[in-house]
Design an enzyme around this catalytic site. Sequence first.
Site, PDB file in Angstrom:
ATOM      1  N   GLU A   1      53.659  67.066   2.331  1.00 22.31           N
ATOM      2  CA  GLU A   1      52.415  67.849   2.258  1.00 22.31           C
ATOM      3  C   GLU A   1      52.211  68.514   3.603  1.00 22.31           C
ATOM      4  OE1 GLU A   1      48.775  66.197   0.706  1.00 22.31           O
ATOM      5  OE2 GLU A   1      49.878  64.992  -0.766  1.00 22.31           O
TER       6      GLU A   1
ATOM      7  N   GLN B   1      49.761  74.206  -1.608  1.00 20.76           N
ATOM      8  CA  GLN B   1      50.407  73.809  -2.846  1.00 20.76           C
ATOM      9  C   GLN B   1      50.973  75.051  -3.541  1.00 20.76           C
ATOM     10  OE1 GLN B   1      48.059  71.182  -5.294  1.00 20.76           O
ATOM     11  NE2 GLN B   1      47.585  69.812  -3.594  1.00 20.76           N
TER      12      GLN B   1
ATOM     13  N   ASN C   1      50.704  57.560  -2.510  1.00 21.84           N
ATOM     14  CA  ASN C   1      50.407  58.739  -1.686  1.00 21.84           C
ATOM     15  C   ASN C   1      49.276  58.406  -0.724  1.00 21.84           C
ATOM     16  OD1 ASN C   1      50.118  61.839  -1.225  1.00 21.84           O
ATOM     17  ND2 ASN C   1      48.054  61.169  -1.769  1.00 21.84           N
ATOM     18  N   GLU C   2      49.458  58.759   0.503  1.00 22.22           N
ATOM     19  CA  GLU C   2      48.417  58.561   1.523  1.00 22.22           C
ATOM     20  C   GLU C   2      47.720  57.208   1.335  1.00 22.22           C
ATOM     21  OE1 GLU C   2      45.868  62.010   2.089  1.00 22.22           O
ATOM     22  OE2 GLU C   2      47.586  63.216   2.668  1.00 22.22           O
TER      23      GLU C   2
ATOM     24  N   TYR D   1      48.456  68.713   7.949  1.00 27.22           N
ATOM     25  CA  TYR D   1      47.837  69.999   7.607  1.00 27.22           C
ATOM     26  C   TYR D   1      47.386  70.697   8.879  1.00 27.22           C
ATOM     27  CZ  TYR D   1      47.753  68.860   2.642  1.00 27.22           C
ATOM     28  OH  TYR D   1      48.124  68.579   1.347  1.00 27.22           O
TER      29      TYR D   1
ATOM     30  N   GLU E   1      49.627  69.663  -7.692  1.00 29.29           N
ATOM     31  CA  GLU E   1      48.748  68.529  -8.003  1.00 29.29           C
ATOM     32  C   GLU E   1      47.768  68.906  -9.107  1.00 29.29           C
ATOM     33  OE1 GLU E   1      46.601  67.113  -4.555  1.00 29.29           O
ATOM     34  OE2 GLU E   1      45.992  65.282  -5.595  1.00 29.29           O
TER      35      GLU E   1
HETATM   36  O1  AHR Z   1      46.764  68.611  -0.983  1.00 29.33           O
HETATM   37  C1  AHR Z   1      45.454  68.153  -1.110  1.00 29.33           C
HETATM   38  C2  AHR Z   1      45.291  66.701  -0.712  1.00 29.33           C
HETATM   39  O2  AHR Z   1      45.551  66.545   0.639  1.00 29.33           O
HETATM   40  C3  AHR Z   1      46.203  65.720  -1.381  1.00 29.33           C
HETATM   41  O3  AHR Z   1      45.751  65.325  -2.623  1.00 29.33           O
HETATM   42  C4  AHR Z   1      46.201  64.574  -0.431  1.00 29.33           C
HETATM   43  O4  AHR Z   1      47.388  63.830  -0.471  1.00 29.33           O
HETATM   44  C5  AHR Z   1      45.963  65.219   0.908  1.00 29.33           C
HETATM   45  O5  AHR Z   1      44.990  64.583   1.631  1.00 29.33           O
END
Ligand code: AHR
Length: 520
Positions: free
Chosen positions: A324, A373, A200-201, A267, A53
Amino acid sequence: MTLNTLTRALVAGLAVAALTTGSALAQTAVTATLRADQPGARIEPEIYGQFAEHLGRGIYEGVWVGEGSKIPNTKGYRNDVVAALKAIHVPLVRWPGGCFADDYHWRDGVGPRGKRPVKVNVIWGGVEETNAFGTHEFMDFAELIGAKTYVAGNVGTGAPREMAEWVEYLVSPTHSTVADERRANGRDKPWKLDYFGVGNENWGCGGDMTAEHYTNQYRNFAAFIRVPEGTKTVKIAGGPNTDDYHWTETLMKGAARYMDALSLHYYTLPSGKWENKLSATNFNEQVWADTMVQALRMDELITKHSAIMDKYDPKKRVGLYVDEWGLWHAVEPGTNPGFLYQQNTLRDAVVAAATLNIFHNHADRVRLTAIAQMVNVLQAMILTDKDRMVLTPTYWVYDLYQPFQGATQLPIAVSSPAYAVGGASVPAVTASAGRDAAGVIHVALVNLDPNTPAKVSVTVTGVAGKAVSGRVLTAPAMNALNSFDHPDTVKPAAFSGASLKGDVLTVQLPAKAVVVLALK
Ligand code: AHR
């Protein structure tokens, strides 16, 4: 090992009656059955995809230094990073975001670099975005490292027309004005756009939409992603946040037939709370154990989202793309909080390996993932500091697991005692297996217990293996890491703790270790 951790390890082990009695060293007894006669789905190479990103030093400095840089580069791309990524055969890169995607207007990033507008990266650190790295730079980068391309489009602040023209710019072989603009900017041949994400999101930074609203938006935008006859670009719908099952239900019900895949973001936060991010390097065993609990939630999330998808797509045409995922720690002290720069230890490696095992075991639905990432951001493969580069423990997991790219998944049922600390409890050992095109069987074993080695006895049915060899990734400390001054602290080594007798594979698996074996 401190006395304290040793005591806790003993208590945890005894609690599950898992210690081999009578031996000087405690070890967890684990059994498993590997069914080589019951091949499952293909472990798509894209499960090993990565996310890059416009965030912090991920693209700028991490991948792109520009042609005029003193850092050795090829057409602006760092030579050291490119070589490291090629060595692990990165199959796919997702770009330009993340949250950045729904604020990105692709025309800002094409044409002569000196004339591109300078914007503010409002999402990540409020820094200047020069747009020096744009569409051409990304697509050429993917070509350079031999990766497939995944472009995430802008739904939040964009329009269907903008998205449609971007796709046309990328893939059109015609002499339309848009395609000729690409030629004027130096690229005659259309690129291969393998994947396109519709936002995205969109439940959060991508527009704060409801599931119902995004479902309609998805249908609208996706209708204008047009690619030439005979080519295919996989259309990806922006999926749920973690355990938002209503999102998956609504989107699958209303739009499954218009999509090829649905994304999932999850995450691992060791504390389980966004407002309480913890140090990447300074943690105790309780935090290690909590981390493992949070990481293994991935299995439950995939299982539950897949069950909803099965209702609307029983033939599993639509992929679940975990585009992600990874560990999210507090930023390294003294670094820009908006840059999400964190160190990476053996703990990150164990989490990566256990998560990849989960993906392998769900290969029938999970066909692509992108760890967050690639360079210098979150759970990165690679860290850079000016002209220096370090390969993280997570990088080495991706190296060890390479034989799984494109292998056929084989079921492996593991019966493992728990590793438990405080209220946190997980199976001590997780596993996955696959057979590659040459017929070699690969077995990945992860010991989540940082104190107690395991003796793993795997009964292999359906194949007569003759020899076993492998590699191991471990280190003396839970928080062992590779720094710029000591870049080789955590690195794979040859493994001699496995033996084959008849149909039983016996593995002496060290504590806090990842082992990948080849059975021939
Ligand atoms: O990876 C960092 C961020 O985490 C991304 O930009 C977003 O999609 C997620 O919340």
